[in-house]
Motif scaffolding. Structure first.
Motif, PDB file in Angstrom:
ATOM      1  N   ILE A   1     -24.176  22.069  27.392  1.00 31.50           N
ATOM      2  CA  ILE A   1     -24.223  20.849  28.200  1.00 31.50           C
ATOM      3  C   ILE A   1     -25.068  21.124  29.429  1.00 31.50           C
ATOM      4  O   ILE A   1     -24.851  22.123  30.112  1.00 31.50           O
ATOM      5  CB  ILE A   1     -22.815  20.410  28.641  1.00 31.50           C
ATOM      6  N   SER A   2     -26.008  20.323  29.687  1.00 33.03           N
ATOM      7  CA  SER A   2     -26.849  20.506  30.865  1.00 33.03           C
ATOM      8  C   SER A   2     -26.416  19.541  31.944  1.00 33.03           C
ATOM      9  O   SER A   2     -26.298  18.337  31.713  1.00 33.03           O
ATOM     10  CB  SER A   2     -28.319  20.270  30.509  1.00 33.03           C
ATOM     11  N   TYR A   3     -26.162  20.094  33.124  1.00 35.17           N
ATOM     12  CA  TYR A   3     -25.754  19.283  34.254  1.00 35.17           C
ATOM     13  C   TYR A   3     -26.956  18.859  35.101  1.00 35.17           C
ATOM     14  O   TYR A   3     -26.802  18.190  36.116  1.00 35.17           O
ATOM     15  CB  TYR A   3     -24.757  20.045  35.120  1.00 35.17           C
ATOM     16  N   ILE A   4     -28.133  19.330  34.685  1.00 38.26           N
ATOM     17  CA  ILE A   4     -29.342  18.951  35.403  1.00 38.26           C
ATOM     18  C   ILE A   4     -30.141  18.017  34.502  1.00 38.26           C
ATOM     19  O   ILE A   4     -30.432  18.344  33.359  1.00 38.26           O
ATOM     20  CB  ILE A   4     -30.177  20.192  35.755  1.00 38.26           C
ATOM     21  N   THR A   5     -30.464  16.864  34.960  1.00 35.93           N
ATOM     22  CA  THR A   5     -31.182  15.899  34.144  1.00 35.93           C
ATOM     23  C   THR A   5     -32.572  16.419  33.821  1.00 35.93           C
ATOM     24  O   THR A   5     -33.324  16.809  34.708  1.00 35.93           O
ATOM     25  CB  THR A   5     -31.310  14.558  34.891  1.00 35.93           C
ATOM     26  N   THR A   6     -32.875  16.476  32.526  1.00 39.22           N
ATOM     27  CA  THR A   6     -34.170  16.950  32.084  1.00 39.22           C
ATOM     28  C   THR A   6     -35.135  15.774  32.026  1.00 39.22           C
ATOM     29  O   THR A   6     -34.830  14.728  31.440  1.00 39.22           O
ATOM     30  CB  THR A   6     -34.054  17.592  30.702  1.00 39.22           C
ATOM     31  N   SER A   7     -36.299  15.926  32.619  1.00 32.42           N
ATOM     32  CA  SER A   7     -37.280  14.848  32.632  1.00 32.42           C
ATOM     33  C   SER A   7     -37.826  14.636  31.225  1.00 32.42           C
ATOM     34  O   SER A   7     -37.779  15.523  30.380  1.00 32.42           O
ATOM     35  CB  SER A   7     -38.431  15.178  33.585  1.00 32.42           C
ATOM     36  N   SER A   8     -38.311  13.478  30.992  1.00 28.15           N
ATOM     37  CA  SER A   8     -38.871  13.152  29.679  1.00 28.15           C
ATOM     38  C   SER A   8     -40.024  14.073  29.332  1.00 28.15           C
ATOM     39  O   SER A   8     -40.151  14.534  28.190  1.00 28.15           O
ATOM     40  CB  SER A   8     -39.350  11.695  29.662  1.00 28.15           C
ATOM     41  N   SER A   9     -40.866  14.358  30.327  1.00 29.53           N
ATOM     42  CA  SER A   9     -42.017  15.207  30.050  1.00 29.53           C
ATOM     43  C   SER A   9     -41.574  16.621  29.689  1.00 29.53           C
ATOM     44  O   SER A   9     -42.149  17.264  28.798  1.00 29.53           O
ATOM     45  CB  SER A   9     -42.963  15.251  31.256  1.00 29.53           C
ATOM     46  N   ASP A  10     -40.535  17.110  30.374  1.00 30.13           N
ATOM     47  CA  ASP A  10     -40.011  18.438  30.056  1.00 30.13           C
ATOM     48  C   ASP A  10     -39.436  18.474  28.644  1.00 30.13           C
ATOM     49  O   ASP A  10     -39.621  19.448  27.900  1.00 30.13           O
ATOM     50  CB  ASP A  10     -38.922  18.841  31.052  1.00 30.13           C
ATOM     51  N   LEU A  11     -38.720  17.393  28.273  1.00 34.28           N
ATOM     52  CA  LEU A  11     -38.121  17.348  26.944  1.00 34.28           C
ATOM     53  C   LEU A  11     -39.203  17.318  25.864  1.00 34.28           C
ATOM     54  O   LEU A  11     -39.085  17.980  24.828  1.00 34.28           O
ATOM     55  CB  LEU A  11     -37.222  16.120  26.830  1.00 34.28           C
ATOM     56  N   ILE A  12     -40.252  16.554  26.141  1.00 38.27           N
ATOM     57  CA  ILE A  12     -41.359  16.490  25.188  1.00 38.27           C
ATOM     58  C   ILE A  12     -42.003  17.863  25.025  1.00 38.27           C
ATOM     59  O   ILE A  12     -42.288  18.316  23.905  1.00 38.27           O
ATOM     60  CB  ILE A  12     -42.401  15.443  25.648  1.00 38.27           C
ATOM     61  N   GLU A  13     -42.219  18.540  26.158  1.00 43.75           N
ATOM     62  CA  GLU A  13     -42.840  19.854  26.110  1.00 43.75           C
ATOM     63  C   GLU A  13     -41.947  20.863  25.397  1.00 43.75           C
ATOM     64  O   GLU A  13     -42.431  21.699  24.617  1.00 43.75           O
ATOM     65  CB  GLU A  13     -43.138  20.331  27.541  1.00 43.75           C
ATOM     66  N   TYR A  14     -40.650  20.778  25.676  1.00 40.76           N
ATOM     67  CA  TYR A  14     -39.691  21.669  25.015  1.00 40.76           C
ATOM     68  C   TYR A  14     -39.735  21.485  23.504  1.00 40.76           C
ATOM     69  O   TYR A  14     -39.855  22.456  22.731  1.00 40.76           O
ATOM     70  CB  TYR A  14     -38.287  21.405  25.537  1.00 40.76           C
ATOM     71  N   ASN A  15     -39.640  20.224  23.057  1.00 41.70           N
ATOM     72  CA  ASN A  15     -39.642  19.940  21.622  1.00 41.70           C
ATOM     73  C   ASN A  15     -40.946  20.383  20.968  1.00 41.70           C
ATOM     74  O   ASN A  15     -40.952  20.883  19.837  1.00 41.70           O
ATOM     75  CB  ASN A  15     -39.415  18.446  21.382  1.00 41.70           C
TER      76      ASN A  15
END
Length: 445
Positions: A21-35
Motif C-alpha cells: 500500500i502506498s501512502y504517497i500519491t503516485t503521479s500519472s506520469s510516474d505510473l506510466i514510466e513505472y509500467n
C-alpha cells in the motif's frame, strides 16, 4: 576443498501474496514510466537481453521498491551470470541492496550468502547468515547454511607420514625424505633429518644428523647439548629434563646439558609441576625430578596427552585392573565413573570414553554429556571432537552435531587457529602407509 551443498536459486517464479500500500500519491506520469519499465524489462528478458532487462527493473524499483520487483531483477541477474560469470560482483551489489531493504527476506539472504561463497568470500558469506540469525531470522535453510560455512575447510600442503603436535604454529613431521618442520598453514621448512623430536614450549628441540649425531638446540639454533649413542626417540624438554630412548629401547632422563640423570624405563612422559609418568615392567607410576617414586607403578596405563603430560589439566585419566577412571594429580580416584577406555583430558573438559564398545563423552566429574554412540572418539579440543562412524572419521561440535563429515581414515585434535591433521589414505590393509595432511578451516575457530 569440501563442496558446499548450495545452489543459486533461479528466481523465475514471482512471489505471490505480496501486498503493498502506498501512502504517497503516485503521479500519472510516474505510473506510466513505472509500467513502461516493467514492460520493457519483461520484453528484454524474453529476448535474452538480460543487461537491458536488469537496467529496466532497476529503474522500476526507483518508483516501487517492492519485494516482487527485487525478485524479478535478481532472477534476471542470475540468468546474466549464467552467460557472463564476471557479472557476479554486480549481482552481489544488487543482492546487498535487496537485503538492506528487506533484511528478513530468507531468499535474498540465502542468495547473497551463496553468491559470496561462489566468489570465495567465505567470511562475507558467513557474516550475512550470522547477521540474519542475530536479527531474528528463523529458518532452517539459513541455520544449515551458517553451519556449513562455519566448518568449510580445505586441505593444505603435501602429505606426511607422522607428526608431533604443534608448538607456536609449528609441527614436527616425518616425510619420505626424513623428519622436519611444517607450519600450521602446511608449509614445510625442512624434511631431511633422520630423527627430529617434539618442540618444547620455548622452542628447544632435539634432532639428529648423519654427521653430528643427536644435538639439542634452542630456538636460535644454538647447540645446548650433545648426546652419545643413537637416539631413536625423545620427549620434549620441560623443567630442565628430557626423556630419551637409545638403541636398547629403554628411556632415561637427561638434563639440558646432555648429562644422564636417571632412568631405565619402558616409556617416559614429560615433566610438569615436578612430576612425570613412567612405565616400569609394564606398569605405570609417577616419579619426581630426582627420579624418586611418587606413585607406585601399579596402573595399567596413565594416559598422556600429545605433549607427554599426565597432569596438565583438571583431572588425570588412568587405568587399573582394566578399568579407566578419573584421578587427581596424586592419582587418587575422584569419581566412581568407570569405562573400558578413555581419551586424554583437554582444556575443553569433555573427555571421550568407551562403554560396551561405543564411545561418548563425560565431564571432569564423570557426568555423561553425550551418550555412547560412536565407533571411536577423541576428546574435545577447541570446541570440536573427532568421532568414528564405521571406518571413517569426522568431527562433532559440543551439541553433538556432525559438522565435518566422516570421510577420513584418522583425525587428530583441533588447534585454536582452526587447523588439524587428518589421514587422507584409505586406512585399509596392513601395508597402508599413513598419509596425513593439514586440514584448515576457511574461517578459523
Amino acid at each position: 576443498m569440501k563442496k558446499l551443498n548450495v545452489i543459486i536459486a533461479v528466481f523465475l517464479v514471482a512471489l505471490t501474496a505480496i501486498g503493498w500500500i502506498s501512502y504517497i500519491t503516485t503521479s500519472s506520469s510516474d505510473l506510466i514510466e513505472y509500467n513502461k519499465n516493467i514492460e520493457d524489462a519483461e520484453a528484454f528478458t524474453d529476448q535474452g537481453l538480460y543487461y537491458r532487462a536488469i537496467d529496466s527493473y532497476a529503474k522500476a524499483i526507483e518508483y516501487r521498491p517492492s519485494e516482487k520487483n527485487w525478485t524479478s531483477l535478481l532472477a534476471v541477474c542470475v540468468l546474466n551470470c549464467g552467460e557472463y560469470p564476471s557479472y557476479l560482483s554486480n549481482y552481489i551489489d544488487y543482492l546487498e541492496s535487496a537485503v538492506a531493504q528487506y533484511p528478513k527476506n530468507v531468499d535474498f539472504i540465502y542468495e547473497l550468502a551463496t553468491a559470496y561463497y561462489n566468489d570465495e568470500s567465505y567470511s562475507s558469506a558467513y557474516n550475512v547468515v550470522l547477521n540474519a540469525v542475530e536479527n531474528g531470522v528463523k529458518d532452517e535453510k539459513i541455520t544449515t547454511l551458517m553451519q556449513e560455512l562455519k566448518y568449510l575447510y580445505k586441505l593444505e600442503g603435501s602429505p606426511f607420514y607422522s607428526f608431533y603436535s604443534p608448538v607456536h604454529d609449528t609441527y614436527v613431521v616425518q616425510t619420505a625424505g626424513g623428519w622436519g618442520t611444517m607450519t600450521t598453514e602446511g608449509q614445510f621448512s625442512s624434511s631431511e633429518y633422520p630423527y627430529y623430536g617434539p618442540l618444547s614450549e620455548n622452542g628447544e628441540r632435539l634432532f639428529t644428523t648423519a654427521e653430528l649425531g643427536a644435538r639439542l638446540y634452542n630456538e636460535n639454533d644454538e647447540v645446548l647439548a650433545k648426546f652419545e649413542g643413537n637416539v631413536t626417540d625423545a620427549g620434549r624438554l620441560s623443567e630442565g629434563l628430557i626423556a630419551i630412548q637409545l638403541d636398547d629401547g629403554k628411556y632415561a632422563y637427561y638434563n639440558e646439558f646432555g648429562k644422564k640423570q636417571f632412568g631405565d624405563y619402558d616409556a617416559a612422559g614429560t615433566f610438569h609441576d615436578g612430576k612425570a609418568a613412567v612405565q616400569i615392567g609394564g606398569k605405570w607410576g609417577v616419579i619426581d625430578q630426582q627420579g624418586e617414586t611418587v606413585v607406585d607403578a601399579k596402573f595399567d596405563e596413565i594416559v598422556l596427552d600429545n605433549y607427554g603430560y599426565f597432569n596438565n589439566q583438571e583431572v588425570v585419566v588412568a587405568c587399573i585392573d582394566g578399568k579407566y577412571s578419573l584421578y587427581d594429580d596424586s592419582l587418587n580416584k575422584v569419581s566412581d565413573f568407570e569405562a573400558e577406555d578413555m581419551g586424554i583430558p583437554t582444556a575443553d573438559n569433555k573427555i571421550a570414553f568407551c562403554q560396551s564398545g561405543k564411545w561418548g563423552y563425560i565431564d571432569t566429574q564423570g557426568k555423561v554429556l553425550i551418550e555412547p554412540a560412536y565407533d571411536g572418539a577423541l576428546s574435545f579440543s577447541n570446541g570440536l571432537a573427532g568421532v568414528r562412524v564405521g571406518d571413517a572419521w569426522g568431527f562433532i561440535d559440543t551439541d553433538n552435531n556432525i559438522v565435518i563429515q566422516c570421510e577420513f581414515a584418522g583425525v587428530d585434535y583441533f588447534n585454536a587457529d582452526g587447523t588439524c591433521c587428518v589421514r587422507v589414505d584409505s586406512g585399509i590393509g596392513e601395508d597402508t602407509t599413513p598419509q596425513w595432511q593439514m586440514l584448515v578451516l576457511e574461517l578459523g575457530l
